[in-house]
Write a protein that holds these residues in place. Structure first.
Motif, PDB file in Angstrom:
ATOM      1  N   VAL A  69       0.864  -1.178   0.000  1.00 42.15           N
ATOM      2  CA  VAL A  69       0.000   0.000   0.000  1.00 42.15           C
ATOM      3  C   VAL A  69       0.898   1.224   0.000  1.00 42.15           C
ATOM      4  N   MET A  71       1.127   5.467   0.287  1.00 44.80           N
ATOM      5  CA  MET A  71       0.452   6.673   0.768  1.00 44.80           C
ATOM      6  C   MET A  71       1.262   7.906   0.401  1.00 44.80           C
ATOM      7  N   THR A  84      -3.303  10.518  -0.155  1.00 45.12           N
ATOM      8  CA  THR A  84      -3.826   9.673  -1.234  1.00 45.12           C
ATOM      9  C   THR A  84      -3.238   8.275  -1.077  1.00 45.12           C
ATOM     10  N   THR A  85      -4.113   7.292  -0.996  1.00 50.76           N
ATOM     11  CA  THR A  85      -3.706   5.904  -0.744  1.00 50.76           C
ATOM     12  C   THR A  85      -4.045   5.041  -1.946  1.00 50.76           C
ATOM     13  N   SER A  86      -3.103   4.192  -2.336  1.00 58.72           N
ATOM     14  CA  SER A  86      -3.329   3.310  -3.486  1.00 58.72           C
ATOM     15  C   SER A  86      -2.648   1.973  -3.257  1.00 58.72           C
ATOM     16  N   GLU A  87      -3.072   0.969  -4.030  1.00 59.19           N
ATOM     17  CA  GLU A  87      -2.466  -0.358  -3.999  1.00 59.19           C
ATOM     18  C   GLU A  87      -1.976  -0.682  -5.409  1.00 59.19           C
ATOM     19  N   TYR A  96      -7.528   4.398  -6.076  1.00 56.50           N
ATOM     20  CA  TYR A  96      -6.988   5.293  -5.053  1.00 56.50           C
ATOM     21  C   TYR A  96      -8.117   5.799  -4.166  1.00 56.50           C
ATOM     22  N   THR A 150      -3.770   6.068  11.251  1.00 55.58           N
ATOM     23  CA  THR A 150      -3.168   5.706   9.968  1.00 55.58           C
ATOM     24  C   THR A 150      -1.657   5.888  10.080  1.00 55.58           C
TER      25      THR A 150
END
Length: 260
Positions: A69, A71, A84-87, A96, A150
């Motif tokens: 992950v 960030m 902004t969080t994405s995998e 996202y 987080t």
């Protein structure tokens, strides 16, 4: 340099000068500091920059295999923040989630679900600033709030993690290393959050690397029985970075469902 439950000063902030908060410890000594001195220095990490760009990569290892992950964090004091969080493993198209705050209102958007929200910033519980309360009962109030519980919040606002996790186990400073091109002090902690019941994991270990110049956490590694279960590292840490004027602008895409 070993101690247990040695530090409860997450909320013991210095008195503001001319309405501005300033770090209690300006800089660490040339030699390795004592743990309580390091934790106090880390508590005030966000007070040592005006803007920040940060990228955190978190890898977890469990029954679902290895997961990554990413960030992306931007901060401008006081109050403005974007996470902004994405995998990456799921591809890039619409993969996202964004969290944006101006210090008063928080807006979120989940691209996979096309869902958006808008709500006031969540305030801490009232009354916890009573000086008669023990240190363990008080909480750090950030200059610029981030999503609670987080990694960006933990890395940039380390006070609660130092008090409620690291200081609850057998803790020591093991040396220094380079993370994201910056020198960091490494803190080790055996079996934090011990409750002396069957749920305890005596083989649980945490290692944290804190930036020597600012005090922010740059790396956090958790192991159980010697096996790494979580490894989060700042691959970019750029305090006082220039931020484009539109960094904190965001409009919900057409077709978004607003929950509230």
């Amino acid at each position: 340099m070993t101690s247990s439950r040695l530090w409860d000063r997450a909320a013991a902030l210095p008195v503001p000068v001319d309405g501005r908060r300033a770090p209690e410890i300006v800089a660490l000594p040339p030699d390795l500091p004592a743990l309580d001195e390091l934790f106090t220095f880390m508590r005030d990490a966000e007070l040592r920059f005006q803007t920040l760009r940060m990228r955190i990569e978190e890898r977890t290892f469990g029954t679902l295999g290895d997961q990554l992950v990413v960030m992306e964090v931007a901060v401008r004091h006081p109050g403005q923040a974007r996470v902004t969080t994405s995998e990456p493993g799921r591809g890039t198209a619409g993969n996202y989630e964004t969290w944006i705050s101006d210090g008063v209102t928080v807006r979120t958007y989940s691209a996979p679900h096309r869902l958006g929200t808008e709500r006031p910033v969540r305030h801490v519980v009232r009354g916890l600033d009573d000086p008669d309360f023990p240190g363990w009962s008080r909480v750090y109030v950030p200059l610029t709030p981030l999503p609670m519980e987080t990694l960006p919040d933990t890395f940039i606002h380390p006070a609660g993690y130092c008090q409620n996790v690291l200081a609850t186990g057998r803790c020591w400073i093991s040396g220094t290393e380079i993370v994201a091109g910056r020198q960091a002090i490494v803190v080790e902690c055996d079996h934090p959050r011990t409750i002396e019941l069957a749920a305890d994991r005596p083989d649980f270990h945490v290692q944290v690397a804190a930036d020597v110049a600012d005090g922010a956490i740059l790396r956090l590694t958790e192991t159980i029985g010697g096996e790494v279960t979580r490894d989060a590292e700042a691959t970019l840490y750029d305090p006082d970075a220039p931020l484009p004027p539109a960094t904190f602008d965001f409009e919900l895409p057409s077709g978004t469902t607003r929950l509230y």
